[in-house]
Structures are given as structure tokens and as C-alpha cells.
Scaffold this motif. Structure first.
Motif, mmCIF file in Angstrom:
data_model
loop_
_atom_site.group_PDB
_atom_site.id
_atom_site.type_symbol
_atom_site.label_atom_id
_atom_site.label_comp_id
_atom_site.label_asym_id
_atom_site.label_seq_id
_atom_site.Cartn_x
_atom_site.Cartn_y
_atom_site.Cartn_z
ATOM 1 N N TYR A 17 7.429 7.365 4.806
ATOM 2 C CA TYR A 17 7.537 6.071 2.545
ATOM 3 C C TYR A 17 6.011 6.830 2.759
ATOM 4 C CZ TYR A 17 11.186 4.295 5.864
ATOM 5 O OH TYR A 17 12.293 3.639 6.931
ATOM 6 N N TRP A 18 5.559 7.139 2.977
ATOM 7 C CA TRP A 18 4.177 7.443 1.999
ATOM 8 C C TRP A 18 4.053 8.572 1.058
ATOM 9 C CZ3 TRP A 18 -0.506 10.454 2.453
ATOM 10 C CH2 TRP A 18 -1.759 9.791 2.255
ATOM 11 N N LEU A 19 4.247 8.074 0.203
ATOM 12 C CA LEU A 19 3.609 8.634 -1.067
ATOM 13 C C LEU A 19 5.441 9.473 -1.177
ATOM 14 C CD1 LEU A 19 0.826 11.485 -0.368
ATOM 15 C CD2 LEU A 19 0.828 10.156 -1.841
ATOM 16 N N LYS A 20 6.578 9.008 -0.535
ATOM 17 C CA LYS A 20 8.103 8.908 -0.878
ATOM 18 C C LYS A 20 8.527 7.667 -1.501
ATOM 19 C CE LYS A 20 7.988 12.709 2.840
ATOM 20 N NZ LYS A 20 7.561 12.413 4.236
ATOM 21 N N ALA A 21 8.408 6.591 -1.015
ATOM 22 C CA ALA A 21 9.099 5.622 -1.771
ATOM 23 C C ALA A 21 8.469 5.098 -3.297
ATOM 24 C CB ALA A 21 8.068 4.459 -0.543
ATOM 25 N N PRO A 22 8.663 4.288 -3.914
ATOM 26 C CA PRO A 22 8.263 4.448 -5.230
ATOM 27 C C PRO A 22 6.975 3.396 -5.306
ATOM 28 C CG PRO A 22 10.097 3.347 -5.074
ATOM 29 C CD PRO A 22 10.040 3.666 -3.460
ATOM 30 N N VAL A 23 7.019 2.420 -4.370
ATOM 31 C CA VAL A 23 5.255 1.390 -4.643
ATOM 32 C C VAL A 23 5.572 1.542 -3.540
ATOM 33 C CG1 VAL A 23 5.245 -0.947 -5.265
ATOM 34 C CG2 VAL A 23 6.992 0.234 -6.162
ATOM 35 N N HIS A 24 3.596 1.093 -3.349
ATOM 36 C CA HIS A 24 2.828 0.928 -1.951
ATOM 37 C C HIS A 24 2.082 0.185 -2.202
ATOM 38 C CE1 HIS A 24 4.759 5.145 -0.419
ATOM 39 N NE2 HIS A 24 4.169 5.263 -1.987
ATOM 40 N N PHE A 25 1.447 -0.796 -1.272
ATOM 41 C CA PHE A 25 -0.097 -2.260 -1.527
ATOM 42 C C PHE A 25 -0.586 -1.427 0.017
ATOM 43 C CE2 PHE A 25 3.939 -4.271 -3.237
ATOM 44 C CZ PHE A 25 3.477 -4.583 -4.668
ATOM 45 N N GLY A 26 -1.360 -0.611 -0.623
ATOM 46 C CA GLY A 26 -2.497 -0.889 0.729
ATOM 47 C C GLY A 26 -4.120 -0.828 -0.161
ATOM 48 N N ASN A 27 -5.005 -0.434 0.774
ATOM 49 C CA ASN A 27 -6.244 -0.661 -0.098
ATOM 50 C C ASN A 27 -7.029 1.093 0.355
ATOM 51 O OD1 ASN A 27 -6.278 -1.013 3.597
ATOM 52 N ND2 ASN A 27 -8.780 -1.574 2.921
ATOM 53 N N ILE A 28 -8.354 0.974 -1.108
ATOM 54 C CA ILE A 28 -9.174 2.617 -0.423
ATOM 55 C C ILE A 28 -10.147 1.425 0.090
ATOM 56 C CG2 ILE A 28 -9.543 4.796 -1.345
ATOM 57 C CD1 ILE A 28 -6.349 4.139 -1.137
ATOM 58 N N ASN A 29 -10.211 2.385 1.064
ATOM 59 C CA ASN A 29 -12.092 2.102 1.720
ATOM 60 C C ASN A 29 -12.978 2.815 0.493
ATOM 61 O OD1 ASN A 29 -11.601 1.001 4.009
ATOM 62 N ND2 ASN A 29 -11.364 3.052 4.633
ATOM 63 N N PRO A 30 -14.148 2.380 -0.007
ATOM 64 C CA PRO A 30 -15.192 2.026 -0.700
ATOM 65 C C PRO A 30 -15.907 3.997 -0.964
ATOM 66 C CG PRO A 30 -15.800 0.339 0.384
ATOM 67 C CD PRO A 30 -14.511 1.129 1.487
ATOM 68 N N ARG A 31 -15.873 4.317 -1.888
ATOM 69 C CA ARG A 31 -16.944 6.050 -1.615
ATOM 70 C C ARG A 31 -17.117 6.036 -2.311
ATOM 71 N NH1 ARG A 31 -12.591 6.121 1.517
ATOM 72 N NH2 ARG A 31 -10.859 7.484 1.450
ATOM 73 N N PRO A 32 -18.243 6.688 -2.368
ATOM 74 C CA PRO A 32 -19.775 7.127 -2.545
ATOM 75 C C PRO A 32 -20.088 7.390 -4.793
ATOM 76 C CG PRO A 32 -19.367 8.399 -1.671
ATOM 77 C CD PRO A 32 -18.418 7.978 -0.949
ATOM 78 N N THR A 33 -18.967 7.715 -5.588
ATOM 79 C CA THR A 33 -19.163 7.701 -6.399
ATOM 80 C C THR A 33 -17.919 8.051 -6.509
ATOM 81 O OG1 THR A 33 -18.144 10.225 -6.191
ATOM 82 C CG2 THR A 33 -20.462 10.374 -6.627
ATOM 83 N N PRO A 94 -3.761 -5.931 -5.317
ATOM 84 C CA PRO A 94 -3.431 -7.714 -4.241
ATOM 85 C C PRO A 94 -4.597 -7.867 -4.369
ATOM 86 C CG PRO A 94 -2.876 -5.725 -2.809
ATOM 87 C CD PRO A 94 -3.517 -4.655 -4.613
ATOM 88 N N ALA A 95 -5.309 -7.370 -4.463
ATOM 89 C CA ALA A 95 -6.774 -8.417 -4.036
ATOM 90 C C ALA A 95 -7.860 -7.220 -4.490
ATOM 91 C CB ALA A 95 -7.017 -8.478 -2.353
ATOM 92 N N TYR A 96 -8.378 -7.334 -4.335
ATOM 93 C CA TYR A 96 -10.163 -7.292 -4.322
ATOM 94 C C TYR A 96 -10.882 -7.375 -3.164
ATOM 95 C CZ TYR A 96 -8.753 -4.859 -8.456
ATOM 96 O OH TYR A 96 -8.632 -4.627 -10.156
ATOM 97 N N ILE A 97 -11.232 -6.500 -2.690
ATOM 98 C CA ILE A 97 -12.288 -6.834 -1.292
ATOM 99 C C ILE A 97 -13.769 -6.765 -0.914
ATOM 100 C CG2 ILE A 97 -11.627 -6.293 1.160
ATOM 101 C CD1 ILE A 97 -9.584 -5.153 1.461
#
Length: 131
Positions: A17-33, A94-97
Motif C-alpha cells: 500500500y505505501w506509495l501505491k494508495a492515493p492517500v496516506h496518513f503517517g508521520n515523519i520523525n524530526p530531521r536535522p535540516t 493531521p497533527a503536529y507532535i
């Protein structure tokens, strides 16, 4: 907006499903830049480009900003790139952590890390309790 939510099995999510379905909800961990996030998620050839965003202008600005020595110019370019993503990319946030580290004088070795809270979630490898 009517959305049909499909619950999918976790054991096949990344391959089916990831990168194949039209919509995703997830989160990305912080990155330094900002460049790391733009390179991973929004450049036309980004490996994790969930929104399928493609923009020649964005790609060229990303490369130019990466090499800009003038911090004010680079910051202004990153702001413009973020506006482009907000206006043109199909990203839903959907949310800011918020991550907050709490410490005690009994804890040694804990240092700030730009990859996320508690030393990028690897604090157990680096901290100790003082006797």
C-alpha cells in the motif's frame, strides 16, 4: 469530502500500500535540516515521495538552497519551498507532535539530538544513572 477508509493489514502495508494508495496518513520523525526532508519527501525523484509531488522549480531551488552560503538567502528559499509544498503537494498533516525531554540530576549522558526526542530515540545506548 467523503473518504472511504480502508483498514489494511500491517504485515503487508509497506509492500502493498505505501506509495501505491492515493492517500496516506503517517508521520515523519524530526530531521536535522530542511534539505533532508525535502530530499526524502518532495523532490521529483524522492524515494519516499508519498504525495507524488513533482516540480522542476522546487527541485532546482532545493539544489541551489543546499549550496547557498548566505543563511538569510537559504532560509528565504526554504520558506518559499515550504509554501510551494503547502499549496501544491498532496500532503495532509493531521497533527503536529511535540517532543519534550525531561531530565534529572540522577541521569548522565543525555544530550540534545536533532533526530528527535530522547537523543533520536536512542537514549538507552548513551545514558546512565548516577549513583
Amino acid at each position: 469530502m467523503n473518504l472511504k477508509v480502508d483498514r489494511v493489514p500491517s504485515d503487508g502495508y509497506w509492500s502493498n500500500y505505501w506509495l501505491k494508495a492515493p492517500v496516506h496518513f503517517g508521520n515523519i520523525n524530526p530531521r536535522p535540516t530542511p534539505d533532508i526532508l525535502f530530499s526524502l519527501l518532495y523532490s521529483s525523484d524522492a524515494p519516499w515521495n508519498e504525495s507524488q509531488y513533482k516540480s522542476e522549480k522546487f527541485d532546482s531551488m532545493m539544489v541551489e538552497a543546499r549550496g547557498a552560503l548566505d543563511e538569510e538567502k537559504r532560509t528565504a528559499m526554504y520558506w518559499e519551498m515550504q509554501e510551494m509544498i503547502a499549496n501544491e503537494a498532496g500532503t495532509i498533516i493531521p497533527a503536529y507532535i511535540s517532543n519534550v525531554d525531561a531530565v534529572s540530576n540522577k541521569l548522565g549522558g543525555l544530550k540534545a539530538n536533532p533526530l528527535g526526542g530522547m537523543m533520536g530515540y536512542a537514549f538507552a545506548e548513551y545514558v546512565w544513572l548516577n549513583a
